[in-house]
Design an enzyme around this catalytic site. Structure first.
Site, PDB file in Angstrom:
ATOM      1  N   ARG A  61       0.820  -1.219   0.000  1.00 30.33           N
ATOM      2  CA  ARG A  61       0.000   0.000   0.000  1.00 30.33           C
ATOM      3  C   ARG A  61       0.853   1.268   0.000  1.00 30.33           C
ATOM      4  O   ARG A  61       0.372   2.350  -0.299  1.00 30.33           O
ATOM      5  CB  ARG A  61      -0.951  -0.018   1.192  1.00 30.33           C
ATOM      6  CG  ARG A  61      -2.129   0.942   1.054  1.00 30.33           C
ATOM      7  CD  ARG A  61      -3.172   0.743   2.137  1.00 30.33           C
ATOM      8  NE  ARG A  61      -2.606   0.860   3.464  1.00 30.33           N
ATOM      9  CZ  ARG A  61      -2.566  -0.121   4.368  1.00 30.33           C
ATOM     10  NH1 ARG A  61      -3.033  -1.322   4.069  1.00 30.33           N
ATOM     11  NH2 ARG A  61      -2.048   0.071   5.562  1.00 30.33           N
ATOM     12  N   TYR A 115     -13.339  23.340 -11.798  1.00 29.30           N
ATOM     13  CA  TYR A 115     -13.779  22.051 -12.339  1.00 29.30           C
ATOM     14  C   TYR A 115     -15.016  21.596 -11.574  1.00 29.30           C
ATOM     15  O   TYR A 115     -15.053  21.629 -10.335  1.00 29.30           O
ATOM     16  CB  TYR A 115     -12.621  21.081 -12.157  1.00 29.30           C
ATOM     17  CG  TYR A 115     -12.765  19.669 -12.594  1.00 29.30           C
ATOM     18  CD1 TYR A 115     -13.307  19.337 -13.829  1.00 29.30           C
ATOM     19  CD2 TYR A 115     -12.279  18.636 -11.784  1.00 29.30           C
ATOM     20  CE1 TYR A 115     -13.393  18.013 -14.238  1.00 29.30           C
ATOM     21  CE2 TYR A 115     -12.350  17.315 -12.181  1.00 29.30           C
ATOM     22  CZ  TYR A 115     -12.919  17.005 -13.413  1.00 29.30           C
ATOM     23  OH  TYR A 115     -12.987  15.689 -13.805  1.00 29.30           O
ATOM     24  N   ASP A 187      -5.485  23.507  -9.146  1.00 27.00           N
ATOM     25  CA  ASP A 187      -5.627  22.472 -10.162  1.00 27.00           C
ATOM     26  C   ASP A 187      -4.807  22.939 -11.356  1.00 27.00           C
ATOM     27  O   ASP A 187      -5.206  23.848 -12.084  1.00 27.00           O
ATOM     28  CB  ASP A 187      -7.098  22.298 -10.536  1.00 27.00           C
ATOM     29  CG  ASP A 187      -7.321  21.120 -11.482  1.00 27.00           C
ATOM     30  OD1 ASP A 187      -6.403  20.808 -12.262  1.00 27.00           O
ATOM     31  OD2 ASP A 187      -8.417  20.531 -11.458  1.00 27.00           O
ATOM     32  N   LYS A 212      -4.746  12.975 -17.918  1.00 31.48           N
ATOM     33  CA  LYS A 212      -4.707  13.820 -19.101  1.00 31.48           C
ATOM     34  C   LYS A 212      -3.325  13.790 -19.761  1.00 31.48           C
ATOM     35  O   LYS A 212      -2.925  12.811 -20.346  1.00 31.48           O
ATOM     36  CB  LYS A 212      -5.094  15.239 -18.724  1.00 31.48           C
ATOM     37  CG  LYS A 212      -6.583  15.524 -18.673  1.00 31.48           C
ATOM     38  CD  LYS A 212      -7.389  14.714 -17.719  1.00 31.48           C
ATOM     39  CE  LYS A 212      -8.819  15.220 -17.625  1.00 31.48           C
ATOM     40  NZ  LYS A 212      -9.608  14.489 -16.611  1.00 31.48           N
TER      41      LYS A 212
END
Length: 402
Positions: A61, A115, A187, A212
């Site tokens: 993890r 966003y 962002d 992206k």
């Protein structure tokens, strides 16, 4: 340092970043380490434990060399970053950044052109946790200081704004937030650190949807947050408390995409600018919302603060209705209709900002009220002349139905 030398340095870092010899061995790329269990030499080794840092095997993890190499590479590309945390999506990265700085009773300021999932998270999840959100006009720096109170803990910026592409004065706004003790989150998916070094411009955390541009091939979901020294430790611990981890296979894909990021951004930006210039001369188009375009809203700030851009921008039709927009989109052959962007292929989606505003208006003051509907274009790696011909066909189809 000149922009040209900046780009040269970035190109070299894109090739070298994250490629520690202890992670790559005798090959170029870090192998894909698929593992849940990390073994210890003996009971004494287990008792000693491992430091909570990349490069220290502990349990799956916390990642392994494939994820560590990607995180380190992103950190090296973000000037001022102490470290980077990876998340299974861009929205997960936004949530991780929020939860690392906010608690019940705090106030969060969010740019009004953020966003949509960021707004939904603030108005839903964070509200349920007792966090109050206040939206602000990113183009009103004079009114910005008055929004702070003694409970304001964080500000979320996004530049250019989602869908409508406004450029705000991040250095000035982030300085105001810092003076008032609030963390500045941004962002930064549109430009990435290559085009906008967000931490150098005053932000504390830079968030990206690696889905992206970094992935670049429309085949993975991932997000990241790079943070300054003051915020990195809490960001990392919050992520670990939430059990956030990314697949080593996806990390390897993101690393592969990262190596060509500079070339793809340069190509997409040049094509987008050429297409934006062509669209700006079309009578069917009221506004081209592309900050890279000279004369467009925000271009001067973009030129001052950015060293690059990308292929994403929007256009607003002149007095057309939804049926006309649908005819335009349906006639396109080289643009897929779908969410996301930043891949090698061009995409289009409709833009309807009016329902995503709290303290600002759409259309903006000074515009014709009939000029409100548009589309967002993500320009890929196709030949721009082919894309222009496709868009021309879309405009013709739109007009034939009038």
């Amino acid at each position: 340092m000149s922009r040209k030398s900046d780009k040269a340095e970035q190109a070299t870092r894109l090739v070298l970043a994250g490629r520690r010899s202890e992670w790559t061995g005798a090959v170029v790329n870090p192998p894909v380490w698929r593992a849940s269990t990390h073994l210890y030499e003996d009971s004494a080794d287990l008792a000693r434990g491992r430091a909570n840092a990349d490069g220290e095997f502990y349990y799956g993890r916390r990642g392994a060399p494939t994820q560590w190499a990607l995180a380190e590479a992103l950190t090296e590309l973000e000037p001022g970053a102490a470290g980077t945390v990876l998340y299974p999506s861009g929205v997960a990265a936004i949530a991780g950044a929020f939860l690392s700085v906010l608690r019940a009773g705090d106030v969060l300021l969010i740019t009004d052109n953020a966003y949509h999932p960021s707004r939904a998270m603030a108005d839903g999840l964070l509200k349920r946790f007792g966090v109050e959100t206040r939206y602000f006009d990113p183009l009103d720096p004079e009114g910005f200081p008055a929004l702070f109170c003694n409970r304001t803990r964080a500000v979320l910026f996004e530049t250019p704004g989602s869908q409508t592409m406004e450029i705000c004065d991040i250095p000035a706004l982030a300085a105001i937030a810092r003076e008032r003790g609030a963390a500045s989150l941004i962002d930064n998916t549109w430009a990435s650190a290559l085009g906008f070094p967000a931490l150098e411009r005053g932000c504390d955390m830079s968030i990206m949807a690696l889905t992206k541009h970094v992935g670049g091939h429309s085949d993975l979901m991932m997000g990241s947050v790079s943070a300054t020294q003051d915020h990195y430790r809490k960001l990392r611990l919050t992520s670990q408390s939430l059990g956030q981890i990314v697949s080593p296979d996806d990390a390897a894909l993101a690393l592969r995409g990262l190596r060509t990021l500079g070339l793809r951004l340069e190509k997409e930006s040049a094509s987008a600018l050429k297409i934006a210039q062509w669209l700006s001369a079309r009578p069917e188009i009221a506004h081209v919302l592309c900050p890279m375009l000279p004369g467009a809203p925000g271009h001067d700030l973009w030129k001052r603060d950015f060293t690059g851009g990308c292929g994403l921008f929007s256009i607003i039709f002149k007095g057309r209705d939804e049926a006309a927009r649908a005819r335009f989109m349906d006639a396109l052959r080289l643009f897929g209709i779908g969410y996301s962007w930043g891949g090698f292929e061009s995409l289009v989606i409709p833009v309807d900002p009016a329902g995503l505003r709290s303290v600002t208006s759409w259309p903006p003051p000074g515009w014709d009220g009939n000029d409100r509907l548009g589309i967002r274009l993500s320009i890929g790696l196709e030949d721009p002349d082919d894309l222009i011909r496709d868009l021309e066909g879309g405009l013709q189809a739109m007009e034939q139905g009038r």
